[in-house]
Design a protein around this motif. Structure first.
Motif, PDB file in Angstrom:
ATOM      1  N   ALA A 141     -47.367 -29.264 -73.480  1.00  0.00           N
ATOM      2  CA  ALA A 141     -47.597 -30.641 -72.916  1.00  0.00           C
ATOM      3  C   ALA A 141     -46.294 -31.218 -72.421  1.00  0.00           C
ATOM      4  N   LEU A 142     -45.233 -30.893 -72.719  1.00  0.00           N
ATOM      5  CA  LEU A 142     -44.075 -31.203 -71.851  1.00  0.00           C
ATOM      6  C   LEU A 142     -43.931 -30.825 -70.468  1.00  0.00           C
ATOM      7  N   VAL A 169     -49.652 -28.574 -59.577  1.00  0.00           N
ATOM      8  CA  VAL A 169     -50.570 -28.520 -58.609  1.00  0.00           C
ATOM      9  C   VAL A 169     -51.426 -29.809 -58.551  1.00  0.00           C
ATOM     10  N   TYR A 170     -51.764 -30.372 -59.840  1.00  0.00           N
ATOM     11  CA  TYR A 170     -52.456 -31.529 -59.766  1.00  0.00           C
ATOM     12  C   TYR A 170     -51.721 -32.630 -59.358  1.00  0.00           C
ATOM     13  N   GLY A 171     -50.446 -32.724 -59.644  1.00  0.00           N
ATOM     14  CA  GLY A 171     -49.792 -34.213 -59.504  1.00  0.00           C
ATOM     15  C   GLY A 171     -49.593 -34.314 -57.951  1.00  0.00           C
ATOM     16  N   GLY A 172     -49.747 -33.384 -57.228  1.00  0.00           N
ATOM     17  CA  GLY A 172     -49.767 -33.560 -55.676  1.00  0.00           C
ATOM     18  C   GLY A 172     -50.576 -34.739 -55.400  1.00  0.00           C
ATOM     19  N   SER A 173     -51.826 -34.864 -55.999  1.00  0.00           N
ATOM     20  CA  SER A 173     -52.832 -35.729 -55.598  1.00  0.00           C
ATOM     21  C   SER A 173     -52.483 -37.114 -55.815  1.00  0.00           C
ATOM     22  N   ALA A 215     -60.402 -43.263 -57.669  1.00  0.00           N
ATOM     23  CA  ALA A 215     -60.143 -41.961 -57.218  1.00  0.00           C
ATOM     24  C   ALA A 215     -59.319 -40.789 -57.871  1.00  0.00           C
ATOM     25  N   ILE A 216     -58.122 -41.523 -58.511  1.00  0.00           N
ATOM     26  CA  ILE A 216     -57.312 -40.812 -59.683  1.00  0.00           C
ATOM     27  C   ILE A 216     -58.197 -40.190 -60.629  1.00  0.00           C
ATOM     28  N   GLY A 217     -58.922 -40.952 -61.109  1.00  0.00           N
ATOM     29  CA  GLY A 217     -59.849 -40.497 -62.333  1.00  0.00           C
ATOM     30  C   GLY A 217     -60.835 -39.174 -61.951  1.00  0.00           C
ATOM     31  N   LEU A 218     -61.589 -39.547 -60.920  1.00  0.00           N
ATOM     32  CA  LEU A 218     -62.394 -38.585 -60.307  1.00  0.00           C
ATOM     33  C   LEU A 218     -61.572 -37.188 -60.023  1.00  0.00           C
ATOM     34  N   SER A 219     -60.424 -37.177 -59.371  1.00  0.00           N
ATOM     35  CA  SER A 219     -59.574 -36.001 -59.038  1.00  0.00           C
ATOM     36  C   SER A 219     -59.150 -35.428 -60.268  1.00  0.00           C
ATOM     37  N   THR A 220     -58.816 -36.202 -61.213  1.00  0.00           N
ATOM     38  CA  THR A 220     -57.977 -35.708 -62.542  1.00  0.00           C
ATOM     39  C   THR A 220     -59.415 -34.870 -63.017  1.00  0.00           C
ATOM     40  N   VAL A 221     -60.315 -35.474 -63.413  1.00  0.00           N
ATOM     41  CA  VAL A 221     -61.532 -34.676 -63.905  1.00  0.00           C
ATOM     42  C   VAL A 221     -62.101 -33.496 -63.060  1.00  0.00           C
ATOM     43  N   ILE A 257     -55.977 -28.809 -70.637  1.00  0.00           N
ATOM     44  CA  ILE A 257     -56.560 -29.948 -71.308  1.00  0.00           C
ATOM     45  C   ILE A 257     -55.448 -30.881 -71.520  1.00  0.00           C
ATOM     46  N   PHE A 258     -54.233 -30.774 -71.431  1.00  0.00           N
ATOM     47  CA  PHE A 258     -53.110 -31.854 -71.383  1.00  0.00           C
ATOM     48  C   PHE A 258     -53.189 -32.557 -69.965  1.00  0.00           C
ATOM     49  N   MET A 259     -53.445 -31.688 -68.933  1.00  0.00           N
ATOM     50  CA  MET A 259     -53.424 -32.289 -67.622  1.00  0.00           C
ATOM     51  C   MET A 259     -54.594 -33.514 -67.504  1.00  0.00           C
ATOM     52  N   LEU A 260     -55.692 -32.929 -68.342  1.00  0.00           N
ATOM     53  CA  LEU A 260     -56.758 -34.156 -68.365  1.00  0.00           C
ATOM     54  C   LEU A 260     -56.199 -35.409 -68.987  1.00  0.00           C
ATOM     55  N   ILE A 261     -55.495 -35.064 -70.285  1.00  0.00           N
ATOM     56  CA  ILE A 261     -55.222 -36.111 -71.180  1.00  0.00           C
ATOM     57  C   ILE A 261     -54.097 -37.029 -70.275  1.00  0.00           C
ATOM     58  N   PHE A 262     -53.127 -36.144 -69.800  1.00  0.00           N
ATOM     59  CA  PHE A 262     -51.936 -37.063 -69.246  1.00  0.00           C
ATOM     60  C   PHE A 262     -52.615 -37.875 -67.855  1.00  0.00           C
ATOM     61  N   GLY A 263     -53.434 -36.828 -67.286  1.00  0.00           N
ATOM     62  CA  GLY A 263     -53.626 -37.542 -65.982  1.00  0.00           C
ATOM     63  C   GLY A 263     -54.759 -38.811 -66.116  1.00  0.00           C
TER      64      GLY A 263
END
Lengths: 331, 172, 507
Positions: free
Chosen positions: C22-23, C70-74, C107-113, C365-371
């Motif tokens: 998670a961290l 990799v996700y955060g770049g968005s 936009a962030i919501g869609l890209s996260t999912v 999964i954590f990426m989805l939650i934190f995102g």
């Protein structure tokens, strides 16, 4: 993030404990000549934490890549000779002068520790129509230019080994250049090249798994890690004059650094290399630990430079003669 | 804001510069290794520079053919003083970074530019700058150990001293 | 099988490991979002940081950072038009227009999912077909890499905006920028003008930060006194219907991501751009045109780059061959921790494979939650007054460019490309093709030369090779197809030629 931060602070706190007047009184910068994940990087990141314990200071390591490592060498030589910049490099700088890559090499530095050396090995794709060195030589002589040798550019280990082979045996091969031995060994498994002169450590796992086949060790004796692979001198004793030869890793500081600082660093790194975990790592990767410093290390560097410079010069891949830089021909 | 059917101020000059640049790069590419082999180090740069030259010449021709001009002026719409000034500030920053050090240069840069753009209290600008700089410093220097040039601030020594305070004088 | 499940769940059942994943994911999102801080950098710092730890916790942290990064770049790509990482370049193309319309939250919501979906597919392929995919990746010969890269450079066609000619120019310029420095194959100097500072080439990140970040900040100065765009935060999590609608596309783009990720030498950046191009080609009627905020333009790159994470682990875990720069460092870390990553790892220590797969799923999964949490706070960034935001962006750009290689020279390059990028944009050129060229430059150059050297400088033999290998033939066919259908040669030529002349258009 928060723990990372407190961790960093804790690390700072932990290492800055000794009296301030004594070296090191601040963080030391370690410049790694090659990219993250490479052999040099792995070795340096593995040994330095052990050395830090002895040193009582923090070494912040950074990768400074590019220009076959020449950029890092140039950067390190432009810093103050106060022992706060360490150059963590491999063998390449010793060839810069003859390869026309600038005029700074390890002669502008003092070796803190030459940590280990690697053993070169000749490996082939499993489908290659030869299983031993002699069969390979025979095949190449029958089919000149058809066999593809992997290379990492002029002055890299494969080019030196190929030059060494060609100095005693007639071999006309096609050298296909890659970015490093990792990509070349990948290409070897995929059949894009047929033969690769590599470091034992980089190829050992693939050999053990039977994905590539070893032809010969470029050394005078068999290696514990792969006892069945014959040394090249078994079939061609003439190579004894060049061997043992291999790439190496070392830590350097700029010439003119105070003697007590060099001594303290040498002591710390010597202890770091002695560490059992590190020794195990080097064994696993097929490196020969050297752990030499001072005059012994200087002698090693001089001999290495003389043998290799003349080898590449005689093979016609050097841009300048070693004579121009007063590099003596090996006796 | 660009309209392909009308000419912008400076557009022709820019197209000419690009043709010049392409020609120069092609010449430099040929110098690398000439036409010795398909696999020579200069082959690929030559191909790329050639493509640049061909397209830039075609762009120039098309630009020259444009009749209509946009009702804009170069120094008010393309490069107004605020953009030039900001860019000059950045250049100044880059030049001062080594001699002066990261912390003072950044503080100066942020304070001056925020003050100039926002026109609201010097102290306010300084405060905002200080807070954001502190955040950047913690992330880049402390967590990611990026060694920014320290310049006139003896950063290493201060950090070591701070570290010493934290450790509460305990000796190893 | 139960054994595999047991290994898979190691990180799920141990609270400490769970916390570390998670961290790592949380930190990774921010590392990814800040331009100049890269996952590669973070993971190599972690090597010394986790030196004394056991191997499991160390890997948990690294896997988390990788996935999150990799996700955060968005994030910054959408909010500020500055891709935090190269793999988010394509995300900026349609994400930023959405933020400018006040739809950053959506936009962030869609890209996260979608990142979650892509990440999941990537891990799925890793778990199910890793040995098969890695053998397939090995069959790629230099000529195949070359064809793949040419396929990539044809994307210029969809990134050019108003003028294909300007797009081709920008792409060729990018290819040339990528060639600066000592030639990696022969150490010959190229465009160095005798300066040692140029031996290492022009830092790709510096070019990217300059072209996107600085040029955008300079453009924003035109509107310095206008109020910032108010963000309407309505629905953040996209509806099931929306996800279902994009599912077919995301399956295709994720496959692109996995394959490109698994190929040694290509990674998430190329995967995302190719996926973007693919989406543009298969989406016949987007609700919003591409480049102006098309949802498909977010879905494609975000699924592909996260799918590439699972892909990159495929050759690494099965053969010890890194799929990209980050997995190369993780291999180094495994060595230091006493493991020997290589073909034997799967046989001797199968638990490592399942452990990493498990940790990846967890990180996803954590990426989805934190995102999905904290989006409101993030979108506040764009609502900051421009007078404060712009200087901050510029400072971050300078620091970021410096941090990549600790080099002032990179900062100068970044500034130069910032000004140049501003002029390019002003005169109707797109900066996307420049970056595309820089990314693909070495791939094309090196593999072209390897391919032709392997055939002893004989073009005839090279083509014989292409026509006798099924893989090369497929790639070659794709290159020809896209060249004809995407460039104006085919559909465009006749139609555009007529109208272009009539309107004086098409510069």
């Amino acid at each position: 993030m928060k723990t990372l931060f407190t961790g960093a602070l804790a690390a700072l706190a932990f290492t800055a404990a000794p009296a301030l007047a004594e070296y090191p009184e601040k963080e030391i910068q370690g410049i790694i000549q090659w990219g993250a994940g490479g052999s040099t990087d792995t070795v340096m990141r593995a040994v330095t934490p052990h050395a830090e314990e002895m040193l009582g200071g923090k070494v912040v390591m950074q990768n400074m890549t590019g220009g076959v490592g020449a950029i890092a060498v140039k950067f390190a030589s432009a810093q103050d000779a106060d022992g706060y910049t360490l150059l963590m490099g491999a063998e390449n700088p010793l060839l810069y002068k003859v390869m026309g890559l600038g005029d700074i090499d390890y002669s502008s530095f003092v070796p803190v520790n030459v940590i280990a050396r690697g053993v070169p090995i000749l490996v082939a794709n499993n489908d290659a129509p030869f299983d031993t060195l002699e069969e390979m030589v025979a095949y190449i002589q029958e089919n000149p230019n058809e066999v593809k040798f992997g290379s990492t550019g002029p002055g890299g280990l494969p080019s030196v080994v190929t030059a060494m082979l060609q100095s005693e045996i007639e071999l006309t091969v096609t050298a296909v250049p890659y970015d490093g031995d990792g990509p070349a060994l990948t290409a070897l498994q995929g059949g894009a090249i047929d033969v690769m002169p590599a470091v034992l450590g980089a190829s050992i796992e693939a050999i053990k798994a039977g994905r590539i086949k070893p032809l010969a060790l470029i050394d005078t004796q068999a290696n514990e890690a792969l006892p069945d692979v014959p040394p090249i001198t078994e079939a061609y004793p003439a190579f004894e004059t060049y061997l043992p030869w291999g790439p190496f890793f070392g830590v350097f500081v700029k010439e003119g650094t105070p003697d007590d600082v060099v001594a303290k660093l040498s002591e710390a790194y010597a202890a770091g290399v002695e560490n059992a975990d590190f020794q195990q790592l080097m064994d696993d990767r097929g490196f020969q630990v050297m752990n030499i410093s001072g005059d012994e290390a200087q002698e090693f560097l001089d001999k290495w430079q003389s043998v290799t410079s003349w080898l590449v010069y005689d093979a016609g891949i050097a841009k300048a003669s070693p004579e121009e830089f007063d590099i003596p021909r090996p006796e | 804001m660009h309209d392909p059917s009308k000419k912008m101020p400076g557009e022709t000059a820019f197209a000419v510069v690009l043709v010049g640049l392409s020609g120069f790069l092609l010449w430099q590419a040929i110098l690398i290794s000439g036409f010795e082999a398909l696999s020579s180090p200069g082959a690929f740069p030559m191909a790329a520079a050639f493509a640049m030259l061909v397209t830039s010449v075609a762009i120039l021709i098309k630009t020259l053919r444009l009749r209509e001009r946009m009702a804009l002026r170069f120094f008010t719409d393309v490069a107004p003083p605020v953009i030039l000034a900001m860019f000059a500030m950045m250049l100044g920053y880059a030049l001062l970074l080594k001699p002066l050090g990261f912390l003072p240069t950044s503080l100066l840069f942020l304070t001056v530019s925020i003050f100039a753009l926002r026109r609201r209290g010097l102290l306010w600008s300084f405060g905002v700058s200080l807070a954001s700089l502190a955040l950047v410093y913690v992330i880049f220097r402390l967590v990611f150990t990026v060694l920014m040039p320290s310049g006139v601030v003896p950063e290493g020594e201060i950090l070591a001293w701070l570290g010493n305070l934290f450790s509460g004088g305990d000796t190893q | 099988m139960t054994e595999a499940l047991q290994f898979f769940l190691i990180s799920w059942l141990d609270l400490k490991l769970l916390g570390l994943v998670a961290l790592g994911t949380f930190a990774g999102i921010y590392v990814g979002a800040i331009p100049g801080l890269s996952v590669t950098m973070a993971v190599s710092i972690l090597i010394s940081f986790t030196f004394a730890w056991d191997v499991y916790p160390a890997l948990c942290l690294m896997v988390g950072i990788y996935m999150g990064g990799v996700y955060g770049g968005s994030r910054t790509a959408i909010l500020l038009n500055i891709p935090g990482a190269p793999s988010a370049i394509a995300t900026a193309l349609d994400g930023y227009p959405l933020a400018q319309k006040g739809q950053a939250g959506e936009a962030i919501g869609l890209s996260t999912v979608m990142s979650f979906v892509g990440g999941f597919i990537g891990i799925g392929v890793l778990a199910v077909a890793a040995p098969f995919v890695s053998e397939f990746a090995l069959t790629f010969q230099p000529r195949d890499y070359m064809l793949l890269a040419i396929l990539g450079i044809l994307l210029v066609g969809s990134l050019s905006g108003e003028s294909l000619l300007k797009g081709v120019f920008a792409g060729a310029l990018g290819l040339l920028i990528g060639a600066v420095g000592l030639d990696p194959l022969t150490a010959e100097e190229r465009f160095t003008f005798g300066m040692v500072e140029l031996w290492g080439g022009i830092s790709f990140i510096a070019v990217m930060i300059g072209l996107f970040g600085v040029s955008e900040a300079l453009t924003q100065l035109h509107h310095i006194d206008k109020a910032a765009v108010k963000q309407t935060i309505g629905r953040i999590v996209p509806s099931w219907r929306a996800v279902g609608k994009y599912l077919p596309l995301s399956l295709q783009t994720s496959s692109i991501g996995v394959i490109i990720g698994a190929l040694p030498g290509t990674g998430g950046d190329i995967a995302a751009l190719m996926a973007y191009d693919h989406a543009k080609r298969v989406t016949k009627k987007p609700e919003v045109p591409f480049g102006e905020g098309a949802a498909e333009g977010l879905v494609a790159p975000e699924t592909a780059n996260n799918a590439a994470v699972g892909g990159a682990f495929i050759p690494m875990l099965t053969l010890g061959i890194p799929g990209d720069a980050v997995t190369a460092i993780i291999i180094g870390a495994m060595f230091i921790h006493g493991l020997n990553p290589g073909p034997m790892l799967m046989i001797e220590q199968p638990q490592m494979f399942w452990f990493i797969t498990g940790a990846l799923v967890l990180a996803n999964i954590f990426m989805l939650i934190f995102g999905l949490t904290g989006i409101r706070l993030f979108t506040k960034i764009v609502e900051m007054p421009r007078a404060v935001l712009i200087p901050l962006i510029l400072l971050l750009s300078i620091v970021g460019a410096y941090a990549v290689n600790n080099s002032i020279t990179d900062v100068y390059w970044m500034l130069l490309f910032g000004a140049f990028g501003y002029l390019l944009k002003t005169y109707g050129y797109q900066v996307g093709p420049v970056i595309l060229g820089v990314i693909l430059s070495r791939l094309i150059d090196e593999n072209w030369r390897r391919a032709i050297i392997s055939e002893q400088e004989d073009l005839g033999r090279l083509f014989m090779g292409i026509f006798t290998s099924p893989l090369s033939l497929v790639l070659f066919g794709a290159v020809v197809f896209i060249f004809i259908s995407q460039t104006p040669l085919w559909t465009g030529l006749r139609a555009r030629f007529g109208t272009a002349r009539a309107r004086g258009d098409g510069v």
